[in-house]
Motif scaffolding. Structure first.
Motif, PDB file in Angstrom:
ATOM      1  N   THR A  45       0.901  -1.166   0.000  1.00  0.00           N
ATOM      2  CA  THR A  45      -0.019  -0.039   0.025  1.00  0.00           C
ATOM      3  C   THR A  45       0.795   1.140  -0.293  1.00  0.00           C
ATOM      4  OG1 THR A  45      -2.015  -1.099   1.110  1.00  0.00           O
ATOM      5  CG2 THR A  45      -1.699   1.357   1.468  1.00  0.00           C
ATOM      6  N   ASN A  46       1.698   1.281   0.710  1.00  0.00           N
ATOM      7  CA  ASN A  46       2.698   2.627   0.844  1.00  0.00           C
ATOM      8  C   ASN A  46       3.611   2.624  -0.346  1.00  0.00           C
ATOM      9  OD1 ASN A  46       2.074   3.388   3.623  1.00  0.00           O
ATOM     10  ND2 ASN A  46       3.807   2.619   4.426  1.00  0.00           N
ATOM     11  N   GLY A  47       4.057   1.375  -1.013  1.00  0.00           N
ATOM     12  CA  GLY A  47       4.640   1.349  -2.068  1.00  0.00           C
ATOM     13  C   GLY A  47       3.767   1.862  -3.401  1.00  0.00           C
ATOM     14  N   PRO A  83       6.324  12.328  -2.043  1.00  0.00           N
ATOM     15  CA  PRO A  83       6.241  11.068  -2.238  1.00  0.00           C
ATOM     16  C   PRO A  83       5.289  10.304  -1.276  1.00  0.00           C
ATOM     17  CG  PRO A  83       8.153  11.471  -0.920  1.00  0.00           C
ATOM     18  CD  PRO A  83       7.531  12.798  -1.049  1.00  0.00           C
ATOM     19  N   GLY A  84       4.476  10.938  -0.768  1.00  0.00           N
ATOM     20  CA  GLY A  84       3.318  10.032   0.236  1.00  0.00           C
ATOM     21  C   GLY A  84       4.118   9.446   1.096  1.00  0.00           C
ATOM     22  N   ASP A  85       3.849   8.233   1.312  1.00  0.00           N
ATOM     23  CA  ASP A  85       4.691   7.158   2.271  1.00  0.00           C
ATOM     24  C   ASP A  85       5.268   6.159   1.376  1.00  0.00           C
ATOM     25  OD1 ASP A  85       3.494   8.354   4.444  1.00  0.00           O
ATOM     26  OD2 ASP A  85       2.248   6.810   4.955  1.00  0.00           O
ATOM     27  N   LEU A  86       5.852   6.626   0.427  1.00  0.00           N
ATOM     28  CA  LEU A  86       6.774   5.363  -0.494  1.00  0.00           C
ATOM     29  C   LEU A  86       7.718   4.793   0.225  1.00  0.00           C
ATOM     30  CD1 LEU A  86       6.919   5.209  -3.784  1.00  0.00           C
ATOM     31  CD2 LEU A  86       8.805   6.701  -3.592  1.00  0.00           C
ATOM     32  N   ASP A  87       7.785   3.482   0.143  1.00  0.00           N
ATOM     33  CA  ASP A  87       8.789   2.786   0.627  1.00  0.00           C
ATOM     34  C   ASP A  87       9.807   2.430  -0.220  1.00  0.00           C
ATOM     35  OD1 ASP A  87       7.604   0.711  -1.127  1.00  0.00           O
ATOM     36  OD2 ASP A  87       6.654  -0.337   0.345  1.00  0.00           O
TER      37      ASP A  87
END
Length: 356
Positions: free
Chosen positions: A169-171, A189-193
């Motif tokens: 979801t984060n990706g 980038p939001g919560d980009l992992d």
């Protein structure tokens, strides 16, 4: 609704012709307002109260686009009360579907979007990918959607399959690169992992920006050592300012190893947190003159938890400028913060009590 320390050096609000990006201090979460005169695009909405105040103070009545990077509550909760508010006209709400997100707020948002769309109040778009950038931009605000791709949202988050990589979801967080009057200003980038970052960088896209709003509030990147993720990200973006949108006392972000990697490998980069991390100053909140804080909405309790607070990015003399300024903010840190991670070579001793 409140503005922090509004009695301290109040500043006039910007004129309608201004182009600006405002990263609101919403505590643990994200919310960015991109303005081109009276028109605006909002990216994520943690707090409806602060966002409402910012829009009203700026004279904004029309929200062209609301982009929700992903389905986490600290990115969507404010939309639940902002969108039904008849004080604003909303054009399009962009969000990617997520079958793995089974939260009450996510469900409520989908129900709300259905209701408002049926009433003709807005247009929901349940897919946003790297093909949609031209649809989001305003005259002086260019918005590039860098991630995810059409293939990513077609597959959706899930485990690795025969033809698809694993993506969380984060990706799947929407990653936006924002230019103000032709200047690459922000990477959001939001919560980009780590897996999402690997996919993004494999596409050879320009991710450079003056300000990097660090993903996941400076928390864990999902896999691997945090310093490696930080170095890869900062190498690619090459920002002048790394901003952590985080809440004091929530998860103790940003992680010390993240900040340490920036100050060690990129000493020329300015590091700033919207709120004062407990990793920098435990115990009672410091006082001191905070006249550097902008007269913009921030999340506050009885006393302000802000460090740099709400941040504004504009263009002046054909250059990008970030407020609050580094010098004024650093002066307060030097005088008031005990062990600032952004200044690893200096730690203040705790004040000793006076002996009568």
């Amino acid at each position: 609704m409140t503005t922090v320390q509004s009695a301290l050096h109040p500043m006039p609000r910007t004129a309608n012709g201004t182009t600006e990006a405002v990263i609101l201090d919403v505590g643990h979460g994200n919310c960015t307002v991109l303005r081109d005169g009276s028109r605006c695009v909002i990216v994520d909405a943690k707090s409806d109260r602060l966002l409402y105040q910012e829009l009203v103070d700026a004279g904004v009545r029309r929200i062209e686009h609301l982009v929700l990077s992903h389905a986490d509550s600290d990115h969507i909760a404010g939309a639940l009360r902002l969108l039904p508010n008849e004080d604003f006209e909303v054009g399009t709400v962009w969000v990617n579907s997520d079958s793995q997100k089974d939260s009450q707020k996510w469900h409520e948002l989908l129900v709300l979007l259905t209701s408002l769309a049926q009433a003709g109040r807005l247009r929901p778009r349940l897919a946003i990918c790297d093909l949609d950038g031209s649809d989001l931009s305003l005259d002086n605000v260019l918005i590039d959607v860098l991630h995810p791709t059409l293939t990513d949202i077609g597959h959706g988050p899930g485990k690795r399959g025969k033809v698809r990589p694993e993506i969380t979801t984060n990706g799947m967080s929407v990653v936006l690169r924002v230019s103000l009057e032709g200047h690459p200003a922000l990477l959001l980038p939001g919560d980009l992992d780590s897996a999402g970052l690997e996919q993004l960088l494999s596409r050879d896209k320009d991710v450079s920006a003056h300000v990097l709003v660090y993903p996941h509030h400076g928390g864990h990147s999902g896999a691997g050592p945090e310093d490696a993720f930080t170095k890869t990200l900062c190498d690619a973006v090459s920002p002048k300012v790394v901003l952590f949108s985080m809440g004091r006392g929530v998860f103790k972000n940003p992680l010390p190893e993240v900040v340490a990697e920036i100050t060690r490998s990129f000493p020329e980069m300015r590091v700033a947190c919207t709120q004062l991390s407990e990793n920098c100053h435990a115990g009672a909140l410091p006082s001191g003159d905070r006249g550097y804080l902008l007269n913009r909405p921030v999340a506050v309790s009885a006393e302000s938890r802000s460090c740099v607070g709400t941040v504004r990015v504009t263009v002046a003399d054909d250059q990008l400028q970030v407020e609050p300024t580094h010098l004024a903010h650093k002066r307060w840190i030097t005088q008031q913060v005990n062990a600032a991670m952004c200044e690893p070579d200096r730690q203040l001793a705790l004040p000793r009590p006076r002996v009568p």
